[in-house]
Scaffold this motif. Structure first.
Motif, mmCIF file in Angstrom:
data_model
loop_
_atom_site.group_PDB
_atom_site.id
_atom_site.type_symbol
_atom_site.label_atom_id
_atom_site.label_comp_id
_atom_site.label_asym_id
_atom_site.label_seq_id
_atom_site.Cartn_x
_atom_site.Cartn_y
_atom_site.Cartn_z
ATOM 1 N N MET A 1 -1.496 3.543 -32.293
ATOM 2 C CA MET A 1 -1.948 4.305 -31.115
ATOM 3 C C MET A 1 -0.919 4.164 -30.001
ATOM 4 S SD MET A 1 -5.538 3.930 -28.991
ATOM 5 C CE MET A 1 -6.513 4.197 -30.462
ATOM 6 N N ASP A 2 -0.362 5.276 -29.495
ATOM 7 C CA ASP A 2 0.685 5.197 -28.488
ATOM 8 C C ASP A 2 0.092 4.984 -27.098
ATOM 9 O OD1 ASP A 2 -0.252 7.661 -27.595
ATOM 10 O OD2 ASP A 2 1.306 8.807 -28.637
ATOM 11 N N HIS A 3 1.013 4.749 -26.143
ATOM 12 C CA HIS A 3 0.596 4.439 -24.771
ATOM 13 C C HIS A 3 -0.198 5.588 -24.145
ATOM 14 C CE1 HIS A 3 0.756 3.039 -20.646
ATOM 15 N NE2 HIS A 3 1.287 4.196 -20.291
ATOM 16 N N THR A 4 0.241 6.832 -24.380
ATOM 17 C CA THR A 4 -0.440 7.989 -23.793
ATOM 18 C C THR A 4 -1.874 8.088 -24.287
ATOM 19 O OG1 THR A 4 1.647 9.204 -23.593
ATOM 20 C CG2 THR A 4 -0.388 10.494 -23.549
ATOM 21 N N GLU A 5 -2.076 7.870 -25.584
ATOM 22 C CA GLU A 5 -3.428 7.947 -26.148
ATOM 23 C C GLU A 5 -4.328 6.871 -25.558
ATOM 24 O OE1 GLU A 5 -5.619 8.175 -30.529
ATOM 25 O OE2 GLU A 5 -3.430 8.100 -30.368
ATOM 26 N N ASN A 6 -3.777 5.656 -25.398
ATOM 27 C CA ASN A 6 -4.536 4.578 -24.760
ATOM 28 C C ASN A 6 -4.915 4.936 -23.330
ATOM 29 O OD1 ASN A 6 -5.033 2.425 -26.541
ATOM 30 N ND2 ASN A 6 -2.865 1.833 -26.496
ATOM 31 N N LEU A 7 -3.944 5.497 -22.592
ATOM 32 C CA LEU A 7 -4.181 5.889 -21.199
ATOM 33 C C LEU A 7 -5.273 6.944 -21.112
ATOM 34 C CD1 LEU A 7 -3.393 5.912 -18.189
ATOM 35 C CD2 LEU A 7 -1.623 7.591 -18.748
ATOM 36 N N TYR A 8 -5.196 7.946 -21.978
ATOM 37 C CA TYR A 8 -6.185 9.023 -21.962
ATOM 38 C C TYR A 8 -7.577 8.501 -22.286
ATOM 39 C CZ TYR A 8 -2.612 12.693 -21.619
ATOM 40 O OH TYR A 8 -1.603 13.518 -21.196
ATOM 41 N N LYS A 9 -7.674 7.570 -23.260
ATOM 42 C CA LYS A 9 -8.985 7.009 -23.607
ATOM 43 C C LYS A 9 -9.574 6.231 -22.435
ATOM 44 C CE LYS A 9 -9.060 6.780 -28.622
ATOM 45 N NZ LYS A 9 -9.390 5.931 -29.786
ATOM 46 N N ASN A 10 -8.708 5.531 -21.714
ATOM 47 C CA ASN A 10 -9.163 4.778 -20.549
ATOM 48 C C ASN A 10 -9.688 5.724 -19.461
ATOM 49 O OD1 ASN A 10 -9.479 2.294 -19.054
ATOM 50 N ND2 ASN A 10 -7.703 2.907 -17.839
ATOM 51 N N ILE A 189 -11.213 2.500 -4.002
ATOM 52 C CA ILE A 189 -11.386 1.539 -5.093
ATOM 53 C C ILE A 189 -11.798 2.242 -6.380
ATOM 54 C CG2 ILE A 189 -12.771 -0.427 -5.902
ATOM 55 C CD1 ILE A 189 -12.951 -1.305 -2.938
ATOM 56 N N LEU A 190 -12.674 3.244 -6.262
ATOM 57 C CA LEU A 190 -13.192 3.939 -7.438
ATOM 58 C C LEU A 190 -12.274 5.041 -7.945
ATOM 59 C CD1 LEU A 190 -16.970 4.376 -6.477
ATOM 60 C CD2 LEU A 190 -15.941 2.592 -7.894
ATOM 61 N N CYS A 191 -11.250 5.390 -7.186
ATOM 62 C CA CYS A 191 -10.380 6.516 -7.530
ATOM 63 C C CYS A 191 -9.760 6.345 -8.923
ATOM 64 C CB CYS A 191 -9.269 6.660 -6.484
ATOM 65 S SG CYS A 191 -8.145 8.033 -6.799
ATOM 66 N N VAL A 192 -9.783 7.405 -9.717
ATOM 67 C CA VAL A 192 -9.203 7.398 -11.060
ATOM 68 C C VAL A 192 -8.193 8.543 -11.151
ATOM 69 C CG1 VAL A 192 -9.666 7.552 -13.534
ATOM 70 C CG2 VAL A 192 -11.358 6.498 -12.018
ATOM 71 N N PRO A 193 -6.923 8.279 -10.880
ATOM 72 C CA PRO A 193 -5.924 9.359 -10.951
ATOM 73 C C PRO A 193 -5.640 9.728 -12.408
ATOM 74 C CG PRO A 193 -5.151 7.458 -9.656
ATOM 75 C CD PRO A 193 -6.340 7.013 -10.430
ATOM 76 N N ALA A 194 -5.455 11.003 -12.665
ATOM 77 C CA ALA A 194 -5.110 11.467 -14.009
ATOM 78 C C ALA A 194 -3.676 11.981 -14.010
ATOM 79 C CB ALA A 194 -6.059 12.575 -14.445
ATOM 80 N N PRO A 195 -2.907 11.681 -15.043
ATOM 81 C CA PRO A 195 -1.516 12.158 -15.095
ATOM 82 C C PRO A 195 -1.449 13.630 -15.449
ATOM 83 C CG PRO A 195 -2.087 11.021 -17.127
ATOM 84 C CD PRO A 195 -3.282 10.884 -16.220
ATOM 85 N N ASP A 196 -0.282 14.233 -15.237
ATOM 86 C CA ASP A 196 -0.072 15.615 -15.648
ATOM 87 C C ASP A 196 -0.313 15.737 -17.148
ATOM 88 O OD1 ASP A 196 0.648 16.290 -13.084
ATOM 89 O OD2 ASP A 196 2.812 16.148 -13.447
ATOM 90 N N GLY A 197 -0.979 16.799 -17.550
ATOM 91 C CA GLY A 197 -1.174 17.058 -18.968
ATOM 92 C C GLY A 197 -2.358 16.343 -19.586
ATOM 93 N N TYR A 198 -3.154 15.653 -18.776
ATOM 94 C CA TYR A 198 -4.304 14.934 -19.330
ATOM 95 C C TYR A 198 -5.343 15.901 -19.892
ATOM 96 C CZ TYR A 198 -8.913 12.798 -19.346
ATOM 97 O OH TYR A 198 -10.177 12.398 -19.696
ATOM 98 N N VAL A 199 -5.845 15.594 -21.080
ATOM 99 C CA VAL A 199 -6.994 16.302 -21.655
ATOM 100 C C VAL A 199 -7.955 15.256 -22.207
ATOM 101 C CG1 VAL A 199 -5.921 18.512 -22.223
ATOM 102 C CG2 VAL A 199 -5.707 16.605 -23.808
ATOM 103 N N PRO A 200 -9.260 15.454 -22.034
ATOM 104 C CA PRO A 200 -10.224 14.491 -22.576
ATOM 105 C C PRO A 200 -10.290 14.565 -24.102
ATOM 106 C CG PRO A 200 -11.367 16.375 -21.648
ATOM 107 C CD PRO A 200 -9.910 16.550 -21.313
ATOM 108 N N ALA A 201 -10.837 13.531 -24.699
ATOM 109 C CA ALA A 201 -10.975 13.490 -26.159
ATOM 110 C C ALA A 201 -11.788 14.690 -26.638
ATOM 111 C CB ALA A 201 -11.652 12.193 -26.581
#
Length: 424
Positions: A1-10, A189-201
């Protein structure tokens, strides 16, 4: 599992927390709804005049529009979390100045500079945050955070008045500043930034079924556009014109309802006040309804239908017979319900058409379209006075909006930034 996939799951696990964060920011912005509570105390305690307060209010609104543009540009570069931090710090400074510097200039600098920065920066950052976190539910989620200012205003206004009555006008700024700053800190504190190109599972930017059948995807031609590219795109002008024409009638009913109802169906001031409350509630429900439905069927598909319903409501209002109060109320609420969809589509459709990468600044530019409609609508309402003229123009304006929406759909229906559910 690559870093991007881990990030997206988080992000998948936390993105609803990010929605709450943006909603909290929008709630803090609703303090601006308390302006009417400021006027008399400023005149009585700090030596302001009615004309100076009116001038300050006008400058605040113009400044707010420019600050959203500045905030949009900065947000695209530094990210939403840092924007939230800037907004919170400015809020704390602004309220402190208003509370401790007990002159007209203390209030002016505190609100015009610092609180206004929070409003402009916070608004754009909240929409940008949600747009990136929910590419699959942009319509619904942007509508939900948009309701934060309405719901927040319903609570913050009476609380502000309570503090004015109990601890004084200056003390109110310190108390409300403390409360809203704490809410802002929680949002950071609760903010969850998403990177460019993020798509949910379970979602993809590619329509796999169409790709297999035709060898292409609907997103194949899509290009992320900055503001320079956006203003060269005919879609920009069609979208802006559709927004202006489609918003005029709804704004008349939303912001001029009290006297319009009293003039046309001869209701009392108390009954008109009830209608104002009803339009506010219908407007909030409409945003959520149209936003959620648009995620399922597509905003470019839904926009002409929604505008057509609004047009029919205005045509009936234009030919309304005297004393038809029930018909007036029903058609007015239908028109407001549809107008709410026009408002709800502003952010999501900007992202669909021009991409999420430069969404903040692009959206801040397109916000001038509803601002233009806001400037036009009271003049039209004042000039109308007669049912046929005023609502006839509203119907014609909606027809022009439909024309722009249909042209926009034809131009860009196969060239959007949208995500598709992966079929197993």
């Amino acid at each position: 599992m690559d870093h991007t996939e881990n990030l997206y799951k988080n992000i998948d696990k936390k993105r609803w927390i990010g929605l709450i964060s943006s909603l909290l920011v929008m709630i803090t912005i609703s303090y601006s709804y308390t302006w009417s509570l400021m006027v008399n105390p400023m005149i009585e305690e700090r030596g302001a005049s009615l004309s100076s307060m009116a001038l300050l209010y006008t400058i605040l609104n113009i400044g707010y529009s420019f600050l959203m543009m500045v905030g949009g540009k900065i947000s695209d570069k530094i990210g939403v979390r840092k924007m939230f931090i800037i907004a919170v710090v400015c809020y704390a400074i602004g309220f402190a100045l208003c509370g401790l510097w007990t002159t007209f200039w203390g209030f002016t600098i505190g609100t015009l500079v610092f609180i206004n920065i929070q409003n402009g920066f916070g608004y754009i950052a909240a929409f940008s945050c949600v747009g990136r976190l929910f590419p699959d539910k942009k319509g619904l989620c942007m509508a939900l955070i948009g309701m934060g200012t309405t719901g927040g205003g319903m609570v913050i206004s009476p609380v502000t008045q309570y503090f004015i009555d109990t601890i004084g006008f200056s003390g109110q700024f310190l108390a409300m500043g403390a409360i809203l700053t704490v809410i802002g800190v929680i949002a950071v504190i609760l903010c969850v930034p998403a990177p460019d190109g993020y798509v949910p599972a379970g979602y993809s930017f590619e329509d796999e079924e169409k790709k297999q059948e035709e060898g292409i995807t609907l997103n194949q031609k899509f290009v992320q556009k900055d503001w320079k590219m956006m203003i060269k795109d005919p879609a920009f002008y069609l979208f802006a014109l559709s927004t202006i024409f489609g918003s005029i009638g709804g704004m008349i009913l939303m912001f001029q309802m009290s006297w319009v109802a009293q003039d046309i169906i001869n209701v009392t001031a108390a009954q008109a006040a009830f209608l104002v409350s009803a339009t506010t509630g219908v407007n909030a429900l409409g945003k959520v309804f149209w936003g959620a439905v648009s995620d399922k069927v597509g905003r470019l598909n839904l926009l002409p239908i929604m505008l057509a319903i609004e047009t029919l409501a205005f045509i009936v209002l234009a030919f309304l017979s005297e004393g038809a109060a029930i018909v007036f109320i029903v058609c007015s609420l239908i028109a407001v319900f549809c107008y709410a969809g026009q408002v709800a589509f502003g952010g999501p459709l900007t992202s669909d058409l021009f991409g999420s990468k430069n969404f903040g600044f692009n959206f801040s530019i397109l916000l001038w379209a509803p601002t233009a409609a806001t400037a036009i609508s009271p003049w039209l309402a004042a000039a109308g006075k007669g049912t046929f003229f005023m609502f006839g123009i509203c119907a014609l304006s909606c027809i022009l909006s439909i024309t722009c929406a249909l042209l926009l759909r034809k131009l860009r229906k196969d060239n959007l930034e949208v995500v598709y559910k992966i079929k197993n």
